[in-house]
Motif scaffolding. Structure first.
Motif: not given
Length: 285
Positions: A40-50, A227-229
């Motif tokens: 809630g305090q940070d913006f994640w433009p990318l996460r859990h990308v493989n 995330e990769v969809i």
């Protein structure tokens, strides 16, 4: 067994809310601990990308604005440092990203070619041997000894593209480079990129143009909300992107309809109240 030339594992990066930029030097000097990553305090433009990208592959990165496409390219170059996981690459990168960003306005085009070329690992001999080709492609023969601060944005982009595509590096990163310039220059760029692919370069290509994505890429990675969809053929990735876009547009249409209905009901209620108040006033009179 062929090893990946680019490999990402559980890759993630965040920006504190209100921060637009994240510098590499700052990341190296000030590393935030994991307990600082408060949801809630940070913006994640990318996460859990493989993903794995293999030598000679051409991969399109697909997604709407703000889904982490450009951030991913900057992580691959090493300009940004991940907060989770890692991205590894084998070999140097020729980045067609923010093409005029490395130029110094007070230096001439000639001086900038020498400076930026050396920054990307070109020797003086390589720069000297390729210099005429760079200037010819950029169509800047009459301005190459003029300070870059007097160049138009198009002139800077042409010079940047001409220089970067002369790098012998095996990995080519392209971020909307074909969205700038006039029609003739765009076609020149397309021919050059195709020639680099024919040499066996590895391409990671960010674009909003389905035509360009299909032209250069056999594989597509569709990103949504960081995330990769979908990771499949470029047509499969584009199909997923189009389906999500259609769903979002349909939801926005429904929201607009609900807002319009509420506003209409509110207006009708206010009109009824005003009419009732008028009747009361007439009776009182």
């Amino acid at each position: 067994m062929i090893e990946p030339i680019i490999q990402a594992r559980d890759l993630g990066i965040f920006f504190p809310k209100g921060s637009k930029k994240k510098g590499r030097l700052k990341d190296l000097l000030v590393r935030r601990s994991k307990h600082d990553n408060t949801p809630g305090q940070d913006f994640w433009p990318l996460r859990h990308v493989n993903f794995d990208i293999f030598p000679g592959e051409s991969v399109g990165i697909i997604g709407s604005n703000g889904t982490g496409k450009s951030t991913l390219l900057r992580l691959i170059t090493g300009v940004l440092i991940p907060d989770e996981g890692y991205v590894r690459r084998e070999g140097r990168v020729a980045p067609l990203i923010a093409l005029s960003a490395g130029f110094s306005g007070d230096l001439t085009g000639r001086e900038n070619v020498n400076l930026v070329g050396s920054m990307h690992g070109m020797s003086r001999k390589e720069i000297r041997d390729k210099f005429d080709d760079i200037v010819d492609f950029a169509e800047l023969e009459d301005f190459i000894d003029t300070p870059v601060k007097h160049y138009s944005s198009g002139m800077k982009v042409r010079l940047g593209f001409a220089l970067i595509t002369q790098l012998p590096h095996p990995i080519l990163l392209v971020d909307e480079a074909l969205a700038v310039g006039d029609r003739a220059f765009k076609e020149k760029c397309r021919v050059v990129i195709q020639s680099l692919l024919d040499e066996g370069r590895t391409l990671v290509f960010v674009s909003h143009s389905p035509g360009d994505l299909r032209r250069y890429c056999k594989r597509g990675i569709y990103l949504s909300k960081g995330e990769v969809i979908t990771d499949g053929t470029v047509d499969e990735a584009l199909k997923s992107y189009d389906a999500d876009t259609d769903a979002k547009q349909a939801e926005q249409k429904r929201k607009r309809a609900r807002v319009a209905a509420r506003n209409k009901a509110k207006a009708e209620a206010e009109a009824a109240q005003a009419a009732a108040a008028g009747v009361v006033d007439m009776k009182a009179g």
